[in-house]
Write a protein that holds these residues in place. Structure first.
Motif, PDB file in Angstrom:
ATOM      1  N   ASP A   1       0.855  -1.189   0.000  1.00 30.48           N
ATOM      2  CA  ASP A   1       0.000   0.000   0.000  1.00 30.48           C
ATOM      3  C   ASP A   1       0.898   1.249   0.000  1.00 30.48           C
ATOM      4  OD1 ASP A   1       0.365   1.090   2.956  1.00 30.48           O
ATOM      5  OD2 ASP A   1       0.181  -1.099   3.074  1.00 30.48           O
ATOM      6  N   PRO A   2       0.340   2.421  -0.340  1.00 34.00           N
ATOM      7  CA  PRO A   2       1.165   3.624  -0.415  1.00 34.00           C
ATOM      8  C   PRO A   2       1.844   4.016   0.897  1.00 34.00           C
ATOM      9  CG  PRO A   2      -0.893   3.963  -1.604  1.00 34.00           C
ATOM     10  CD  PRO A   2      -1.012   2.647  -0.883  1.00 34.00           C
ATOM     11  N   ALA A   3       1.232   3.710   2.033  1.00 37.36           N
ATOM     12  CA  ALA A   3       1.845   4.056   3.322  1.00 37.36           C
ATOM     13  C   ALA A   3       3.105   3.217   3.556  1.00 37.36           C
ATOM     14  CB  ALA A   3       0.849   3.856   4.460  1.00 37.36           C
ATOM     15  N   SER A   4       3.019   1.919   3.312  1.00 31.23           N
ATOM     16  CA  SER A   4       4.179   1.043   3.484  1.00 31.23           C
ATOM     17  C   SER A   4       5.284   1.404   2.497  1.00 31.23           C
ATOM     18  CB  SER A   4       3.774  -0.422   3.286  1.00 31.23           C
ATOM     19  OG  SER A   4       2.757  -0.788   4.189  1.00 31.23           O
ATOM     20  N   ALA A   5       4.871   1.848   1.297  1.00 34.99           N
ATOM     21  CA  ALA A   5       5.835   2.167   0.244  1.00 34.99           C
ATOM     22  C   ALA A   5       6.447   3.555   0.404  1.00 34.99           C
ATOM     23  CB  ALA A   5       5.154   2.062  -1.116  1.00 34.99           C
ATOM     24  N   GLY A   6       6.031   4.300   1.427  1.00 33.90           N
ATOM     25  CA  GLY A   6       6.583   5.638   1.640  1.00 33.90           C
ATOM     26  C   GLY A   6       6.144   6.623   0.583  1.00 33.90           C
ATOM     27  N   LEU A   7       4.909   6.461   0.087  1.00 35.62           N
ATOM     28  CA  LEU A   7       4.430   7.291  -1.016  1.00 35.62           C
ATOM     29  C   LEU A   7       3.193   8.121  -0.637  1.00 35.62           C
ATOM     30  CD1 LEU A   7       4.817   4.650  -3.877  1.00 35.62           C
ATOM     31  CD2 LEU A   7       6.325   6.591  -3.406  1.00 35.62           C
ATOM     32  N   MET A   8       2.974   8.299   0.654  1.00 35.16           N
ATOM     33  CA  MET A   8       1.807   9.071   1.070  1.00 35.16           C
ATOM     34  C   MET A   8       1.908  10.547   0.691  1.00 35.16           C
ATOM     35  SD  MET A   8      -0.476   7.052   2.176  1.00 35.16           S
ATOM     36  CE  MET A   8      -1.585   8.306   2.803  1.00 35.16           C
ATOM     37  N   TRP A   9       3.117  11.016   0.404  1.00 32.76           N
ATOM     38  CA  TRP A   9       3.274  12.407  -0.050  1.00 32.76           C
ATOM     39  C   TRP A   9       2.476  12.677  -1.332  1.00 32.76           C
ATOM     40  CZ3 TRP A   9       5.105  12.493  -4.976  1.00 32.76           C
ATOM     41  CH2 TRP A   9       5.855  11.397  -5.408  1.00 32.76           C
ATOM     42  N   ALA A  10       2.161  11.613  -2.072  1.00 26.20           N
ATOM     43  CA  ALA A  10       1.445  11.771  -3.338  1.00 26.20           C
ATOM     44  C   ALA A  10      -0.063  11.912  -3.141  1.00 26.20           C
ATOM     45  CB  ALA A  10       1.732  10.581  -4.250  1.00 26.20           C
ATOM     46  N   ILE A  11      -0.544  11.730  -1.913  1.00 23.44           N
ATOM     47  CA  ILE A  11      -1.985  11.761  -1.658  1.00 23.44           C
ATOM     48  C   ILE A  11      -2.318  12.993  -0.821  1.00 23.44           C
ATOM     49  CG2 ILE A  11      -3.961  10.512  -0.706  1.00 23.44           C
ATOM     50  CD1 ILE A  11      -2.413   7.926  -1.093  1.00 23.44           C
ATOM     51  N   PRO A  12      -3.108  13.932  -1.361  1.00 25.22           N
ATOM     52  CA  PRO A  12      -3.450  15.135  -0.598  1.00 25.22           C
ATOM     53  C   PRO A  12      -4.123  14.797   0.731  1.00 25.22           C
ATOM     54  CG  PRO A  12      -4.105  15.366  -2.909  1.00 25.22           C
ATOM     55  CD  PRO A  12      -3.696  13.931  -2.709  1.00 25.22           C
ATOM     56  N   LYS A  13      -3.869  15.630   1.742  1.00 28.73           N
ATOM     57  CA  LYS A  13      -4.377  15.369   3.092  1.00 28.73           C
ATOM     58  C   LYS A  13      -5.903  15.200   3.108  1.00 28.73           C
ATOM     59  CE  LYS A  13      -4.027  17.205   7.809  1.00 28.73           C
ATOM     60  NZ  LYS A  13      -5.448  17.389   8.157  1.00 28.73           N
ATOM     61  N   GLN A  14      -6.614  16.073   2.410  1.00 33.09           N
ATOM     62  CA  GLN A  14      -8.069  15.995   2.411  1.00 33.09           C
ATOM     63  C   GLN A  14      -8.559  14.702   1.774  1.00 33.09           C
ATOM     64  OE1 GLN A  14      -9.919  18.288   3.970  1.00 33.09           O
ATOM     65  NE2 GLN A  14     -11.781  17.078   3.587  1.00 33.09           N
ATOM     66  N   VAL A  15      -7.855  14.250   0.730  1.00 31.55           N
ATOM     67  CA  VAL A  15      -8.226  13.004   0.062  1.00 31.55           C
ATOM     68  C   VAL A  15      -7.991  11.818   0.991  1.00 31.55           C
ATOM     69  CG1 VAL A  15      -7.709  11.485  -1.899  1.00 31.55           C
ATOM     70  CG2 VAL A  15      -7.794  13.962  -2.227  1.00 31.55           C
ATOM     71  N   ARG A  16      -6.891  11.843   1.740  1.00 33.09           N
ATOM     72  CA  ARG A  16      -6.636  10.777   2.715  1.00 33.09           C
ATOM     73  C   ARG A  16      -7.800  10.646   3.682  1.00 33.09           C
ATOM     74  NH1 ARG A  16      -0.503  11.890   5.031  1.00 33.09           N
ATOM     75  NH2 ARG A  16       0.433  12.550   3.075  1.00 33.09           N
ATOM     76  N   GLU A  17      -8.325  11.795   4.120  1.00 36.31           N
ATOM     77  CA  GLU A  17      -9.320  11.814   5.183  1.00 36.31           C
ATOM     78  C   GLU A  17     -10.735  11.541   4.691  1.00 36.31           C
ATOM     79  OE1 GLU A  17      -8.690  15.637   6.917  1.00 36.31           O
ATOM     80  OE2 GLU A  17      -6.792  15.064   7.875  1.00 36.31           O
ATOM     81  N   THR A  18     -11.087  12.078   3.514  1.00 36.18           N
ATOM     82  CA  THR A  18     -12.483  12.005   3.095  1.00 36.18           C
ATOM     83  C   THR A  18     -12.700  11.475   1.684  1.00 36.18           C
ATOM     84  OG1 THR A  18     -12.481  14.305   2.289  1.00 36.18           O
ATOM     85  CG2 THR A  18     -13.062  13.949   4.610  1.00 36.18           C
ATOM     86  N   GLY A  19     -11.628  11.195   0.927  1.00 34.65           N
ATOM     87  CA  GLY A  19     -11.774  10.735  -0.446  1.00 34.65           C
ATOM     88  C   GLY A  19     -12.530   9.416  -0.542  1.00 34.65           C
ATOM     89  N   ALA A  20     -13.286   9.261  -1.632  1.00 29.48           N
ATOM     90  CA  ALA A  20     -14.086   8.045  -1.838  1.00 29.48           C
ATOM     91  C   ALA A  20     -13.453   7.149  -2.892  1.00 29.48           C
ATOM     92  CB  ALA A  20     -15.506   8.428  -2.236  1.00 29.48           C
ATOM     93  N   PHE A  21     -12.138   7.132  -2.956  1.00 29.68           N
ATOM     94  CA  PHE A  21     -11.418   6.322  -3.943  1.00 29.68           C
ATOM     95  C   PHE A  21     -11.451   4.841  -3.569  1.00 29.68           C
ATOM     96  CE2 PHE A  21      -8.502   7.996  -0.750  1.00 29.68           C
ATOM     97  CZ  PHE A  21      -7.763   6.891  -0.348  1.00 29.68           C
ATOM     98  N   VAL A  22     -11.266   3.996  -4.556  1.00 29.32           N
ATOM     99  CA  VAL A  22     -11.182   2.554  -4.303  1.00 29.32           C
ATOM    100  C   VAL A  22     -10.018   2.296  -3.340  1.00 29.32           C
ATOM    101  CG1 VAL A  22     -10.717   0.295  -5.327  1.00 29.32           C
ATOM    102  CG2 VAL A  22     -12.122   1.973  -6.566  1.00 29.32           C
ATOM    103  N   GLY A  23     -10.279   1.538  -2.280  1.00 28.17           N
ATOM    104  CA  GLY A  23      -9.240   1.218  -1.300  1.00 28.17           C
ATOM    105  C   GLY A  23      -9.114   2.217  -0.170  1.00 28.17           C
ATOM    106  N   ALA A  24      -9.994   3.229  -0.140  1.00 28.53           N
ATOM    107  CA  ALA A  24      -9.882   4.287   0.871  1.00 28.53           C
ATOM    108  C   ALA A  24      -9.984   3.739   2.297  1.00 28.53           C
ATOM    109  CB  ALA A  24     -10.959   5.347   0.634  1.00 28.53           C
TER     110      ALA A  24
END
Length: 366
Positions: free
Chosen positions: A245-268
């Motif tokens: 997942d992006p957190a394990s891969a050290g790639l959370m910088w690519a995901i905007p904070k608001q999207v992390r919290e409220t986004g309705a993307f697949v796998g949210a």
């Protein structure tokens, strides 16, 4: 996979004429090295300009009033927030937040986006996007283009001499400079660079024009791999897969904070659960002691001989002047300077966790 089963680059004849050595990669018959060899190709890109044929990668145009909605559903992305010509690194995730593919999405207009997908995943990506697209007013159009990457500190000057103006582009932007052309400024080497997707009938004269400049050299897949590894950039299928997942891969910088919290993307939901608990393992840089490279698949153990992780990419870094690698280790060990050991042919090679990248990025951000 045999040679007859592989897809072939439109410009394969040019690579054959340049005496490329070919091999299979992601279902494609690809130039691996040229007569100069990996070391010279790598260093030439760092010092001058490398020309890479990346036509194995796939360009998709996503358009329609539902384009923003589709991309926000498919990716942890705020597509509406992208300015015209802005590019964003993002992902397709499965329900468990595993990375189906990593992508670059560029906004071309109010309802038009360009999506660049990896070679081996193009068919999977298209199927995944189309399955989600049923709920949106959107058209997904795979484009038949030659795709070239021009990378290195003299890339802008070389393109200008070849008659391609690029000064209006900064890092992570993209435009359509001519009919059926797509041009972006990003790069998979850590150097300043450009990518141009264009019809074959335009690509051939452009390549000829580029090679009128002595600063330009064909670069194969082997040096592309060592360049991206030094730059700490992931290769899908090795450093990132549906198991990560992006957190394990050290790639959370690519995901905007608001999207992390409220986004309705697949796998949210799955990704939020990982973030709440903290990832159990993390991607790290690895630097081996001595000159022996540690390769993908190598096990990592701690000082007590307990399994601590594994290598996902590894080789010799010509610019770093030493072996370099990336891999995953148990989260408590993911601190620079932690000493681990790689098991290579019955030997235990000392390996230290090292900050990424190994070679500083030199993108043009302004």
């Amino acid at each position: 996979m045999t040679g007859t089963d592989l897809s072939h680059l439109p410009l394969e004849g040019l690579h054959a004429a340049a005496n490329a050595r070919f091999g299979a990669f992601a279902g494609w018959h690809m130039p691996i090295t040229y007569p100069a060899g990996v070391m010279k190709e790598h260093l030439h890109t760092r010092e001058h300009v490398g020309l890479f044929d990346i036509s194995h990668m796939k360009l998709f145009e996503v358009s329609g009033s539902g384009a923003v909605g589709l991309l926000d559903r498919a990716c942890p992305l705020d597509a509406a927030a992208l300015a015209t010509s802005q590019s964003k690194y993002t992902f397709l995730l499965n329900d468990k937040a595993g990375i189906i593919d990593d992508l670059i999405v560029t906004r071309l207009g109010e309802h038009r986006f360009m999506v660049v997908a990896n070679a081996g995943n193009a068919a999977t990506d298209e199927k995944h996007l189309r399955s989600l697209a049923a709920a949106f007013d959107v058209t997904i159009k795979p484009l038949d283009r030659v795709f070239l990457a021009i990378q290195g500190p003299e890339a802008e000057a070389v393109l200008a001499r070849a008659g391609v103006e690029s000064r209006g582009l900064t890092f992570m932007t993209g435009i359509e400079p001519r009919a059926d052309w797509f041009m972006s400024r990003s790069g998979y080497t850590g150097e300043d660079g450009f990518e141009i997707g264009l019809p074959e009938q335009d690509a051939r004269p452009l390549v000829a024009k580029l090679f009128e400049d002595e600063r330009v050299m064909w670069i194969g897949l082997a040096a592309r791999d060592s360049l991206r590894l030094e730059a700490g950039l992931c290769l899908h299928g090795q450093d990132i897969t549906e198991e990560f997942d992006p957190a394990s891969a050290g790639l959370m910088w690519a995901i905007p904070k608001q999207v992390r919290e409220t986004g309705a993307f697949v796998g949210a939901a799955a990704l939020r659960a990982v973030l709440a608990a903290g990832p159990s393992r993390k991607r790290v840089g690895l630097k081996a002691e001595g000159r022996q490279p540690v390769r993908a698949g190598t096990s990592l153990i701690d000082g007590d001989g307990k399994v601590a992780g594994f290598v996902t990419s590894g080789g010799f870094g010509p610019s770093a002047g030493s072996p370099v690698a990336m891999g995953y280790v148990a989260a408590p060990l993911a601190k620079p300077g932690t000493r681990l050991y790689a098991e290579v042919r019955g030997q235990r090679i000392p390996v230290d966790i090292h900050p990424l990248p190994f070679t500083p990025h030199r993108y043009r951000k302004g």
